[in-house]
Write a protein that holds these residues in place. Structure first.
Motif, PDB file in Angstrom:
ATOM      1  N   ASP A  64       0.809  -1.226   0.000  1.00 53.84           N
ATOM      2  CA  ASP A  64       0.000   0.000   0.000  1.00 53.84           C
ATOM      3  C   ASP A  64       0.836   1.267   0.000  1.00 53.84           C
ATOM      4  O   ASP A  64       0.338   2.354  -0.323  1.00 53.84           O
ATOM      5  CB  ASP A  64      -0.934   0.012   1.213  1.00 53.84           C
ATOM      6  N   HIS A  65       2.117   1.120   0.360  1.00 50.90           N
ATOM      7  CA  HIS A  65       3.007   2.274   0.390  1.00 50.90           C
ATOM      8  C   HIS A  65       3.924   2.334  -0.824  1.00 50.90           C
ATOM      9  O   HIS A  65       4.820   3.173  -0.887  1.00 50.90           O
ATOM     10  CB  HIS A  65       3.845   2.252   1.676  1.00 50.90           C
ATOM     11  N   GLY A  66       3.726   1.425  -1.762  1.00 50.85           N
ATOM     12  CA  GLY A  66       4.542   1.419  -2.967  1.00 50.85           C
ATOM     13  C   GLY A  66       5.861   0.687  -2.839  1.00 50.85           C
ATOM     14  O   GLY A  66       6.674   0.695  -3.776  1.00 50.85           O
ATOM     15  N   ALA A  67       6.083   0.029  -1.699  1.00 51.76           N
ATOM     16  CA  ALA A  67       7.323  -0.724  -1.497  1.00 51.76           C
ATOM     17  C   ALA A  67       7.200  -2.100  -2.149  1.00 51.76           C
ATOM     18  O   ALA A  67       6.102  -2.649  -2.265  1.00 51.76           O
ATOM     19  CB  ALA A  67       7.601  -0.876  -0.010  1.00 51.76           C
ATOM     20  N   PRO A  68       8.320  -2.685  -2.598  1.00 52.30           N
ATOM     21  CA  PRO A  68       8.274  -4.009  -3.215  1.00 52.30           C
ATOM     22  C   PRO A  68       7.682  -5.049  -2.270  1.00 52.30           C
ATOM     23  O   PRO A  68       7.977  -5.062  -1.070  1.00 52.30           O
ATOM     24  CB  PRO A  68       9.747  -4.311  -3.510  1.00 52.30           C
TER      25      PRO A  68
END
Length: 294
Positions: A226-230
């Motif tokens: 949800d935070h754009g992290a892999p």
């Protein structure tokens, strides 16, 4: 009755050849059976063979006549706080007695709550309480089966705040208390390390490699949270990825050849594709042997 440490050490240990094997899929049976295959063993999920007969058992009996066999459980719920399902354990014992596999393994996970079975392998907090429960369950399984169980490190997507023990230390302590072996899933190492922003190489440096009796390799899928992290998913639906091959080379370079399974459970390819993955692992195993004797 709980097994003592000495009793467990006397149980039949894993006897898989130090070669690459594959997970057996019924759709590959005709291609496999037509000629000898360059694989060291086949692995099956125990829960798929707990019926009395039919085509699944006919195919498995045919494979067992020519190849070593590994049985991999997904339903014992070793990490659950409730007692093991004695009926399930009895079915597992009957299956092992029927086919006499060279190896049996299960997951460091839980999948049951009261009478509900959850179709997933769920993580558990690493505490002294869960350590005692898991060790007792491993003792119970090994005593019932009369053989060594290999415990597999999980692919995880979250960490528990209440955990007080490192996963590698938790696995080492279970192995020390029970005499069980370990199944090192290298893809799980890479998936979990990526998801938790950890170093997979540092994880392997802490892993009790002296207890490893089998290795699993598989593919994974890539997305973002949800935070754009892999975020990696242990999907078993692609070829083994390059970083996992690199970690695998590190492991066998340190401990030598170990029975290695290629897992591919979803979007299953044609048999030659899966066989090629096993041949790639075999090439690395042979190269390790060559370097050791040079």
């Amino acid at each position: 009755m709980k097994a003592s440490h000495i009793e467990v050490l006397r149980l039949e240990a894993s006897r898989l050849p130090r070669r690459a094997g594959v997970g057996f899929k019924p759709e590959h049976f005709l291609a496999i059976d037509i000629e000898p295959q360059p694989v060291g063993f086949f692995e099956v999920h125990a829960e798929n063979y707990m019926g009395a007969g039919g085509p699944p058992h006919a195919q498995l009996a045919r494979l067992r006549a020519d190849y070593a066999l590994s049985i991999h459980g997904v339903g014992l719920s070793i990490g659950a706080m409730q007692p093991l399902d004695r009926t399930h354990l009895a079915r597992l014992k009957a299956l092992c007695e029927r086919y006499q596999p060279e190896s049996f393994s299960e997951h460091l996970a839980w999948s049951t709550h009261d009478t509900v079975f959850l179709n997933d392998l769920l993580p558990l907090p690493y505490t002294e309480e869960t350590l005692a429960v898991v060790a007792a369950h491993v003792d119970e399984v090994q005593t019932a089966l009369g053989r060594e169980m290999l415990l597999e490190n999980p692919a995880t997507y979250l960490l528990f705040e209440e955990s007080t023990i490192e996963e590698t230390d938790f696995l080492a302590d279970v192995a020390r208390r029970t005499g069980c072996g370990l199944l090192l899933d290298v893809n799980n190492v890479f998936v979990a390390a990526t998801n938790h922003h950890l170093d997979p190489w540092a994880y392997l440096a802490r892993f009790p490699l002296d207890r490893v009796r089998e290795i699993h390799l598989s593919g994974h899928s890539e997305t973002v949270d949800d935070h754009g992290a892999p975020l990696l998913i242990d999907s078993h639906d692609t070829p083994v990825r390059d970083p996992v091959w690199s970690l695998y080379e590190e492991v066998i370079g340190r401990i030598g050849p170990v029975a290695t399974l290629i897992e591919w459970d979803n979007d299953i390819p044609e048999w030659p594709v899966l066989r090629a993955e096993a041949e790639a692992a075999n090439a690395l195993l042979l190269d390790t042997v060559a370097r050791q004797v040079a």
